[in-house]
Scaffold this motif. Sequence first.
Motif, PDB file in Angstrom:
ATOM      1  N   ASP A  49       1.072  -1.715  -0.084  1.00 45.80           N
ATOM      2  CA  ASP A  49      -0.273  -0.031  -0.017  1.00 45.80           C
ATOM      3  C   ASP A  49       0.966   1.449   0.217  1.00 45.80           C
ATOM      4  O   ASP A  49       0.489   2.618  -0.170  1.00 45.80           O
ATOM      5  N   GLN A  50       1.820   0.947   0.056  1.00 47.80           N
ATOM      6  CA  GLN A  50       3.246   2.076   0.462  1.00 47.80           C
ATOM      7  C   GLN A  50       3.760   2.516  -0.817  1.00 47.80           C
ATOM      8  O   GLN A  50       4.614   1.102  -1.187  1.00 47.80           O
ATOM      9  N   GLN A  51       3.900   3.546  -1.360  1.00 47.56           N
ATOM     10  CA  GLN A  51       4.625   3.596  -2.606  1.00 47.56           C
ATOM     11  C   GLN A  51       6.082   3.674  -2.624  1.00 47.56           C
ATOM     12  O   GLN A  51       6.929   2.995  -3.059  1.00 47.56           O
ATOM     13  N   SER A  52       7.249   3.749  -1.191  1.00 49.92           N
ATOM     14  CA  SER A  52       7.729   3.909  -1.045  1.00 49.92           C
ATOM     15  C   SER A  52       8.502   2.289  -0.971  1.00 49.92           C
ATOM     16  O   SER A  52       9.549   1.985  -1.513  1.00 49.92           O
ATOM     17  N   HIS A  53       6.985   0.860  -0.325  1.00 45.47           N
ATOM     18  CA  HIS A  53       7.871  -0.132  -1.151  1.00 45.47           C
ATOM     19  C   HIS A  53       7.830  -0.840  -1.813  1.00 45.47           C
ATOM     20  O   HIS A  53       8.718  -1.647  -2.843  1.00 45.47           O
ATOM     21  N   ARG A  54       6.630  -0.225  -2.205  1.00 44.38           N
ATOM     22  CA  ARG A  54       6.339  -0.579  -4.559  1.00 44.38           C
ATOM     23  C   ARG A  54       7.738  -0.711  -4.971  1.00 44.38           C
ATOM     24  O   ARG A  54       8.202  -1.066  -5.299  1.00 44.38           O
ATOM     25  N   VAL A  55       8.366   1.012  -4.649  1.00 44.09           N
ATOM     26  CA  VAL A  55      10.010   1.454  -4.932  1.00 44.09           C
ATOM     27  C   VAL A  55      10.839   0.241  -4.879  1.00 44.09           C
ATOM     28  O   VAL A  55      11.320   0.319  -6.191  1.00 44.09           O
ATOM     29  N   LEU A  56      11.054  -0.084  -4.007  1.00 40.97           N
ATOM     30  CA  LEU A  56      11.800  -1.357  -2.966  1.00 40.97           C
ATOM     31  C   LEU A  56      12.144  -2.358  -3.886  1.00 40.97           C
ATOM     32  O   LEU A  56      12.566  -2.688  -4.020  1.00 40.97           O
ATOM     33  N   MET A  57      10.449  -2.882  -4.050  1.00 38.48           N
ATOM     34  CA  MET A  57       9.882  -4.382  -4.579  1.00 38.48           C
ATOM     35  C   MET A  57      10.653  -4.152  -5.730  1.00 38.48           C
ATOM     36  O   MET A  57      10.718  -5.217  -6.569  1.00 38.48           O
ATOM     37  N   ALA A  58      10.277  -2.907  -6.635  1.00 34.15           N
ATOM     38  CA  ALA A  58      10.056  -2.706  -8.145  1.00 34.15           C
ATOM     39  C   ALA A  58      12.153  -2.724  -8.152  1.00 34.15           C
ATOM     40  O   ALA A  58      12.588  -3.084  -9.161  1.00 34.15           O
ATOM     41  N   MET A  59      12.519  -2.404  -7.631  1.00 33.26           N
ATOM     42  CA  MET A  59      14.043  -2.159  -8.159  1.00 33.26           C
ATOM     43  C   MET A  59      14.998  -3.411  -7.485  1.00 33.26           C
ATOM     44  O   MET A  59      15.549  -3.831  -8.944  1.00 33.26           O
ATOM     45  N   LYS A  60      14.726  -4.215  -6.199  1.00 33.50           N
ATOM     46  CA  LYS A  60      14.809  -5.461  -6.402  1.00 33.50           C
ATOM     47  C   LYS A  60      14.015  -6.400  -8.112  1.00 33.50           C
ATOM     48  O   LYS A  60      15.219  -7.585  -8.172  1.00 33.50           O
ATOM     49  N   ALA A  61      13.033  -6.262  -8.313  1.00 32.71           N
ATOM     50  CA  ALA A  61      12.503  -7.178  -9.368  1.00 32.71           C
ATOM     51  C   ALA A  61      13.383  -6.173 -10.440  1.00 32.71           C
ATOM     52  O   ALA A  61      13.239  -7.785 -11.077  1.00 32.71           O
ATOM     53  N   SER A  62      13.300  -5.801 -10.903  1.00 34.40           N
ATOM     54  CA  SER A  62      14.152  -5.159 -11.914  1.00 34.40           C
ATOM     55  C   SER A  62      15.772  -5.606 -11.794  1.00 34.40           C
ATOM     56  O   SER A  62      16.128  -6.237 -12.828  1.00 34.40           O
ATOM     57  N   LYS A  63      16.546  -5.694 -10.935  1.00 33.31           N
ATOM     58  CA  LYS A  63      17.540  -6.380 -11.171  1.00 33.31           C
ATOM     59  C   LYS A  63      17.656  -7.687 -11.050  1.00 33.31           C
ATOM     60  O   LYS A  63      18.200  -8.552 -12.288  1.00 33.31           O
ATOM     61  N   ILE A  64      16.722  -8.574 -10.502  1.00 27.70           N
ATOM     62  CA  ILE A  64      16.466 -10.131 -10.694  1.00 27.70           C
ATOM     63  C   ILE A  64      16.029 -10.367 -11.851  1.00 27.70           C
ATOM     64  O   ILE A  64      17.281 -11.272 -12.883  1.00 27.70           O
ATOM     65  N   ALA A  65      15.605  -9.497 -12.841  1.00 26.11           N
ATOM     66  CA  ALA A  65      14.733  -9.394 -13.780  1.00 26.11           C
ATOM     67  C   ALA A  65      16.801  -9.610 -14.599  1.00 26.11           C
ATOM     68  O   ALA A  65      16.838  -9.713 -16.647  1.00 26.11           O
ATOM     69  N   ALA A  66      17.112  -8.150 -15.287  1.00 22.67           N
ATOM     70  CA  ALA A  66      18.685  -7.749 -15.353  1.00 22.67           C
ATOM     71  C   ALA A  66      20.018  -9.381 -15.442  1.00 22.67           C
ATOM     72  O   ALA A  66      19.804  -9.501 -16.202  1.00 22.67           O
ATOM     73  N   TYR A  67      19.322  -9.473 -14.263  1.00 22.16           N
ATOM     74  CA  TYR A  67      20.530 -10.497 -14.305  1.00 22.16           C
ATOM     75  C   TYR A  67      19.696 -11.579 -14.323  1.00 22.16           C
ATOM     76  O   TYR A  67      20.503 -12.487 -15.289  1.00 22.16           O
ATOM     77  N   ARG A  68      19.062 -12.674 -14.706  1.00 29.25           N
ATOM     78  CA  ARG A  68      17.837 -13.430 -15.675  1.00 29.25           C
ATOM     79  C   ARG A  68      18.433 -13.132 -17.479  1.00 29.25           C
ATOM     80  O   ARG A  68      18.959 -14.262 -17.875  1.00 29.25           O
ATOM     81  N   GLU A  69      18.469 -11.827 -17.883  1.00 32.62           N
ATOM     82  CA  GLU A  69      18.754 -11.582 -18.572  1.00 32.62           C
ATOM     83  C   GLU A  69      19.987 -11.657 -19.173  1.00 32.62           C
ATOM     84  O   GLU A  69      20.595 -12.092 -20.300  1.00 32.62           O
ATOM     85  N   LEU A  70      20.858 -11.154 -18.171  1.00 28.01           N
ATOM     86  CA  LEU A  70      23.081 -11.864 -18.335  1.00 28.01           C
ATOM     87  C   LEU A  70      22.861 -13.325 -18.901  1.00 28.01           C
ATOM     88  O   LEU A  70      23.116 -13.591 -19.114  1.00 28.01           O
ATOM     89  N   ALA A  71      21.746 -14.377 -17.614  1.00 28.90           N
ATOM     90  CA  ALA A  71      22.575 -15.764 -17.941  1.00 28.90           C
ATOM     91  C   ALA A  71      21.810 -16.219 -19.186  1.00 28.90           C
ATOM     92  O   ALA A  71      22.345 -17.283 -18.771  1.00 28.90           O
ATOM     93  N   GLU A  72      20.590 -15.628 -19.312  1.00 27.34           N
ATOM     94  CA  GLU A  72      20.188 -15.830 -20.894  1.00 27.34           C
ATOM     95  C   GLU A  72      21.570 -15.764 -21.725  1.00 27.34           C
ATOM     96  O   GLU A  72      21.428 -16.557 -22.466  1.00 27.34           O
ATOM     97  N   GLN A  73      22.067 -14.590 -22.251  1.00 30.59           N
ATOM     98  CA  GLN A  73      23.102 -14.410 -23.469  1.00 30.59           C
ATOM     99  C   GLN A  73      23.704 -15.197 -23.046  1.00 30.59           C
ATOM    100  O   GLN A  73      24.796 -15.962 -23.674  1.00 30.59           O
ATOM    101  N   VAL A  74      24.624 -16.038 -21.583  1.00 32.04           N
ATOM    102  CA  VAL A  74      25.979 -16.697 -21.101  1.00 32.04           C
ATOM    103  C   VAL A  74      25.495 -17.620 -21.974  1.00 32.04           C
ATOM    104  O   VAL A  74      25.856 -18.279 -22.165  1.00 32.04           O
TER     105      VAL A  74
END
Length: 148
Positions: A49-74
């Motif tokens: 419900d809190q915007q600051s929590h949503r931002v932190l969760m989205a930060m973590k999720a986007s980092k995991i998505a980027a790592y997944r893309e790196l793993a796909e490339q490697v």
Amino acid sequence: MRTWVLAMVLLLGACSSNEKYVQWETEAPKTFPKLTAIGYAPLATQPSDQQSHRVLMAMKASKIAAYRELAEQVYGQQLSASSQVGDWLLKSDEVKASVSGLIRGARVVKSYPTGDHYVTELELDFGLVWDLYQQQNRSQRVKSVTYF
């Protein structure tokens, strides 16, 4: 006597072999590629419900998505697919994708919100990956050659 010496030379020559054991040193490539990956995550759909929590969760999720893309490339992507046909009609069509691997040495280049999403950009320098690998697996030089 000559026959005996000749027989001994042939016998000793037959016992010797060209088998040997050599330790090799790993040689570094001349150039190392740099891979980049970008991960995205929506801000609005994060479970808080809190915007600051949503931002932190989205930060973590986007980092995991980027790592997944790196793993796909490697490592590539494992795909499996199945289709079912009955009465000459397609009943179901399913495709599954997965990736598995270990990424070491990646660094976050940028992490920022943009519109309704959070974005993380990663870079993987294979020169750094090489250095990390060399620290873990000490290279060996030719110390000796043993012939059997």
